[in-house]
Design an enzyme around this catalytic site. Structure first.
Site, short mmCIF file in Angstrom:
data_model
loop_
_atom_site.label_atom_id
_atom_site.label_comp_id
_atom_site.label_asym_id
_atom_site.label_seq_id
_atom_site.Cartn_x
_atom_site.Cartn_y
_atom_site.Cartn_z
N THR A 382 -3.91 -4.85 -2.43
CA THR A 382 -2.89 -4.30 -1.56
C THR A 382 -3.38 -2.88 -1.36
O THR A 382 -4.20 -2.39 -2.13
CB THR A 382 -1.53 -4.28 -2.28
OG1 THR A 382 -1.16 -5.63 -2.55
CG2 THR A 382 -0.42 -3.64 -1.45
N THR A 400 -0.75 -5.65 2.76
CA THR A 400 -1.48 -6.45 1.78
C THR A 400 -1.86 -7.83 2.31
O THR A 400 -1.27 -8.32 3.27
CB THR A 400 -0.61 -6.64 0.51
OG1 THR A 400 -1.33 -7.34 -0.48
CG2 THR A 400 0.67 -7.41 0.81
O1 DON Z 1 4.11 -7.92 -1.76
C1 DON Z 1 3.83 -7.89 -2.96
O2 DON Z 1 4.55 -7.40 -3.81
C2 DON Z 1 2.49 -8.42 -3.45
N1 DON Z 1 2.00 -9.46 -2.56
C3 DON Z 1 1.53 -7.28 -3.55
C4 DON Z 1 0.23 -7.75 -4.16
C5 DON Z 1 -0.53 -6.63 -4.76
O3 DON Z 1 -0.12 -5.49 -4.76
C6 DON Z 1 -1.78 -7.06 -5.43
N2 DON Z 1 -2.39 -5.97 -6.15
N3 DON Z 1 -3.02 -5.05 -6.07
#
Ligand code: DON
Length: 571
Positions: A382, A400
């Protein structure tokens, strides 16, 4: 002992006292480990600032600001540019949240461009098979509609001018830095044939090197049609055709009707207060705003300043606060267009009651917080960027693909990656377990529904003046990273670089574990936390590219998080 006899008695007293202190160490509050003063990476500027993980993305934002674009223009250009220069998370095949602080007394708004479940999705579709690298895991992408809505509402420069920098980066290529070369090599080794063909050097036969030029022809074509024909090219035009064909080829669910029906939504942010500051963060379908405000409300009941940022007392209080808010997240939160979200979660009275349940001498086992639930036995995926312009308009944007490089599915002929955001739904209805799987009803799958997110792009103001723009990647750790940055600034008066660099902590209710960035915490602190009953372990956390406004000069102080590459630039 013999030599002690020959020493002056005050020295002996000192040794004795020292010994007693040593015995008490696990219970003594110590200051944070005194590191050598960090070299300044803070960029100070008066007229505009952009901070992101992608040096090229940051430059694109600053060029737009220099040309007279506002912060929203710059953010749109950065979002498209980073779809080219930071493919792990920058995207047109995913979604996110843009928090806009328009300045001049206008109300802040959130552009919700979260993905939606396709019409063919079913509640139990992941019970048996939730392979994250497949066509089935993609939600209908929201990024292009989100940028279109942000532009319609606040944009100043023409749309095409904002997308063209990305088109040029894709068509003409750009120079890979070491971090991106390494990241691409690692993921190419795991990818399918189309992924290797698209992201590998010479189809994945040779490894990328820093300094190589990377051209993305297919993506350039898609971006050019978006630049020339707007978001319709993506949702009702040639890109929609290619996306549906890709889905059909790989057993995916997104169809042209899902794309045609997709809408980005303008929403009111969650607004809270914390020790005289005002906090703005996204509402559902992100859990970020509600959890952040609930946690700040709980913490307001404790004198954190007195305990210092990294003492066992502070970390215990944060862990207990996080546990309670994440338990509420699991119980109540989902897409508010589908489920009712209780209003009390962000009230001060509720927080006071929650604070009163925190023991100072013992960690509360996570299971005790939700007796009604039967409890059965988440890198660079993300990205967040912050922008401010010379008129005080600010943007906090987090977007993301869910995992790093999303589902690893490249839309053939269109050159962009699809998300695996469907995995943010509660995949196994009814099954909430100690590992952190949540099976509560509010976030189960339904066609058209948005999956619950943790993305927390956040803006803090005081007396109507901009103070802080921040946010982070990191799945469920996101809100806790933001919480630490905010409290580091407000409670501990840290400058923005120290606030971003300071060690982070995370508790998400289940698993019942307290994660922290170990290197910077005293061993005694962890011993103390263990003695209180916390299961502690070390993990790196987040990537908070942030901007703080100096109330005396009005200057912008931008800092890129050093945990991963990034760049702050201003003028
Ligand atoms: O929207 C969300 O909370 C997750 N899909 C975000 C994923 C994420 O931050 C992965 N890591 N770095």
């Amino acid at each position: 002992m013999v030599c002690l006899i020959d020493r002056p008695s005050s020295w002996r007293l000192g040794v004795l006292l020292g010994f007693i202190l040593l015995m008490m160490l696990p219970w003594v509050r110590l200051p944070a480990k005194s590191a050598a003063p960090a070299e300044s990476r803070t960029v100070v500027a008066a007229k505009g600032m952009a901070v992101s993980v992608s040096p090229t993305g940051t430059q694109v934002g600053v060029e737009i600001l220099r040309k007279g674009g506002n912060a929203v223009d710059a953010a749109i250009a950065m979002a498209f540019a980073m779809a080219v220069t930071y493919p792990a998370a920058g995207n047109i095949g995913g979604g996110g949240f843009m928090l806009i602080y328009p300045g001049n007394g206008r109300d802040p708004v959130v552009i919700d461009y979260r993905e939606t479940a396709p019409q063919l999705a079913t509640r139990e579709m992941f019970v048996k098979d939730d392979n994250p690298y497949s066509h089935r895991v993609s939600g209908t992408p929201g990024t292009v509609r989100g940028m279109e809505l942000a532009h319609k509402r606040f944009g100043k420069l023409p749309w095409k001018e904002l997308v063209m920098p990305a088109v040029r980066l894709a068509e003409e290529g750009f120079t890979l830095n070491e971090a991106l070369a390494k990241s691409l090599n690692a993921v190419v080794a795991e990818g399918n044939a189309e992924f290797k063909r698209y992201f590998g050097k010479n189809h994945g036969i040779e490894p990328w090197q820093a300094g190589d030029r990377w051209v993305q022809k297919d993506l350039g074509k898609s971006l050019r049609s978006i630049a020339e024909n707007g978001a319709e090219a993506f949702y009702n035009g040639p890109i929609a055709d290619l996306l549906e064909a890709e889905m059909k080829r790989g057993g995916g669910l997104i169809r042209k009707n899902d794309l045609a029906a997709y809408q980005a939504k303008e929403r009111k942010p969650i607004v809270g207060t914390y020790r005289g500051y005002t906090i703005y963060a996204p509402p559902p379908p992100s859990a970020g705003g509600i959890c952040l405000v609930e946690m700040l409300n709980i913490l307001e009941n404790f004198d954190l300043k007195q305990y210092g940022p990294n003492s066992a007392e502070t970390i215990h209080l944060f862990a207990e606060t996080m546990k309670r808010a994440y338990c509420d997240r699991a119980r109540y939160l989902g897409d508010a267009d589908f489920v009712e979200i209780p209003a009390f979660l962000t009230s001060k009275e509720y927080a006071k009651k929650q604070a009163a349940t925190i023991s100072r001498t013992q960690a509360t086992p996570s299971e005790k917080l939700a007796p009604e639930l039967k409890i059965a036995s988440e890198g660079e995926s993300t990205t967040h960027f912050s922008v401010v312009d010379g008129n005080g308009m600010a943007v906090a944007n987090t977007y993301t693909l869910e995992h790093s490089y999303g589902s690893r599915v490249v839309v053939r002929g269109a050159g962009f990656l699809l998300n695996n955001e469907m995995l943010d739904f509660n995949r196994k209805p009814g099954v909430t377990d100690r590992k952190g799987n949540i099976g509560t009803e509010a976030n189960t799958i339904a066609p058209g529904k948005r999956m619950l997110s943790s993305q927390t792009p956040t803006i803090v103001t005081k007396d109507g003046k901009l103070v802080l723009v921040t946010g982070s990647p990191g799945g469920r750790t996101i809100t806790n990273t933001v919480l630490r940055v905010v409290t580091n600034v407000i409670d501990h008066g840290m400058d923005i670089q120290s606030a971003v660099d300071a060690p982070r902590i995370h508790h998400q209710w289940f698993p019942d574990e307290l994660r922290f960035e170990a290197a910077s915490l005293e061993k005694q602190t962890t011993q103390h936390l263990r003695a209180l009953g916390h299961k502690v372990f070390a993990a790196r956390q987040g990537d908070a590219h942030s901007i703080w406004v100096d109330p005396k000069t009005g200057n912008y102080h931008g800092v890129a998080d050093q945990r991963i590459d990034g760049k702050a630039e201003g003028f």
